[in-house]
Write an enzyme that holds these catalytic residues in place. Sequence first.
Site, mmCIF file in Angstrom:
data_model
loop_
_atom_site.group_PDB
_atom_site.id
_atom_site.type_symbol
_atom_site.label_atom_id
_atom_site.label_comp_id
_atom_site.label_asym_id
_atom_site.label_seq_id
_atom_site.Cartn_x
_atom_site.Cartn_y
_atom_site.Cartn_z
ATOM 1 N N HIS A 1 -18.192 37.864 -5.997
ATOM 2 C CA HIS A 1 -17.758 36.476 -5.795
ATOM 3 C C HIS A 1 -18.609 35.586 -6.686
ATOM 4 O O HIS A 1 -19.834 35.550 -6.551
ATOM 5 C CB HIS A 1 -17.895 36.058 -4.334
ATOM 6 C CG HIS A 1 -17.368 34.665 -4.076
ATOM 7 N ND1 HIS A 1 -16.087 34.430 -3.639
ATOM 8 C CD2 HIS A 1 -17.956 33.451 -4.207
ATOM 9 C CE1 HIS A 1 -15.904 33.125 -3.511
ATOM 10 N NE2 HIS A 1 -17.025 32.512 -3.857
ATOM 11 N N CYS A 2 -17.972 34.857 -7.591
ATOM 12 C CA CYS A 2 -18.694 34.042 -8.565
ATOM 13 C C CYS A 2 -18.701 32.584 -8.101
ATOM 14 O O CYS A 2 -17.640 31.948 -8.040
ATOM 15 C CB CYS A 2 -18.039 34.160 -9.942
ATOM 16 S SG CYS A 2 -18.895 33.214 -11.220
ATOM 17 N N PRO A 3 -19.864 32.021 -7.783
ATOM 18 C CA PRO A 3 -19.894 30.609 -7.369
ATOM 19 C C PRO A 3 -19.559 29.658 -8.508
ATOM 20 O O PRO A 3 -19.097 28.542 -8.267
ATOM 21 C CB PRO A 3 -21.334 30.424 -6.881
ATOM 22 C CG PRO A 3 -22.120 31.467 -7.582
ATOM 23 C CD PRO A 3 -21.201 32.642 -7.749
ATOM 24 N N ASN B 1 -15.975 29.470 -8.202
ATOM 25 C CA ASN B 1 -15.496 29.197 -6.843
ATOM 26 C C ASN B 1 -14.325 30.124 -6.517
ATOM 27 O O ASN B 1 -13.340 29.717 -5.874
ATOM 28 C CB ASN B 1 -15.074 27.731 -6.692
ATOM 29 C CG ASN B 1 -14.917 27.320 -5.239
ATOM 30 O OD1 ASN B 1 -15.554 27.887 -4.354
ATOM 31 N ND2 ASN B 1 -14.057 26.348 -4.987
ATOM 32 N N ASN B 2 -14.446 31.358 -6.937
ATOM 33 C CA ASN B 2 -13.369 32.322 -6.774
ATOM 34 C C ASN B 2 -13.951 33.722 -6.865
ATOM 35 O O ASN B 2 -15.019 33.933 -7.449
ATOM 36 C CB ASN B 2 -12.315 32.124 -7.859
ATOM 37 C CG ASN B 2 -11.009 32.839 -7.548
ATOM 38 O OD1 ASN B 2 -10.821 33.366 -6.445
ATOM 39 N ND2 ASN B 2 -10.110 32.878 -8.510
#
Length: 375
Positions: A182-184, A187-188
């Site tokens: 999950h890549c902040p 945001n996805n």
Amino acid sequence: MRSRQRMFAAVMRLLLKCLRLGRRRRFKLVRQTEQLWHYGHLCLRSLLYNSFTNSDVVLDSLFEPVYWLVDHVTRWFGVVFVALVIGLTSSIVAIVYICLLPLILQTYTPAWICWHLAYGHWNLIMIIFHYYMAITTSPGHPPQAKDDLTGVSICRKCIAPKPARTHHCSICNRCVLKMDHHCPWLNNCVGHYNHRYFFSFCLFMTMGCIYCSISGWEMFRDAYAAIERMKLLEKERLEVAANQTYYQTPPPTFSFRQRAFHKSVVYLWVLCSSVALALGALTLWHAALITRGETSIERHINKKERQRLQKKGKVFRNPYSYGGWDNWKVFLGVDVPRHWFTRVLLPSFHLPHGTGLSWDLPPCVTKQRAPLLAI
């Protein structure tokens, strides 16, 4: 005399009887306490007993509150991180157009001007396209109906079918097909349908930062020297002004435009160099994973499985790896040679191979490697 002796004997018998009764009650209380202790210990062991418990399980349990906090903070701050990426990138583009482009047009030769205009705009288009697609494209989720899938496990959190290479994201609270992480900054989640967009964004952003750092090195040196010279001259001017009488503060030696120009060049070079180092390391890490046909999660799973089989004298082979070159062709969706230009060097909306539910042999793979062990 005899009455006194009888009374003394009666008192002594009563005292001994009380002592025996107190001793029995004390022993009974001790026995009850021991029984309660053993019963509580047995209940606690029966509730916490797990034959698969090891140090990793204990550490995960201890850090569960930290994981919960990180998940919720990442979920709420994802929008802030996306806005930060857009803001920083826009500031660099604005500095290039306002400060550097007029200087390039005045001082560079026509050949270098054409090179900078062509490469710079191509790189910028690739960055914007892949970042937008990585944010807006769903990574892919398995269907909820159990009849649609066969031979899969069940997610313990979703209580739904979980195909191979699928993992549950605690931040999105959903299972993701071929989940990488999950890549902040997006945001996805990075999964089956947007993994290529994520890696391409990292690659082209790194290339753009390296391009700006190399091209602006001489400008950075001149701007840094000019700022130091400004500070020195400003200090000397203030020292001279302190020995004179003024009714008002003397005007500055350098204009606001000159200061803003030099500071903008220094800001551009420092930011691009820092991002190139950090994002370049991340890009190389993901490139190594793609070469091995793994995701970030599968890398840890395969490492443990490889160590477990090595102790038994066996060899582990990733069933989803087709060789380094073929892994890149599958990841980028290159079926024919012209796809290296139309799908890699130009913006492309093509979908990855497969649906993420099953992993059949892609058509671009020349030969299939027979896995020794499937996960």
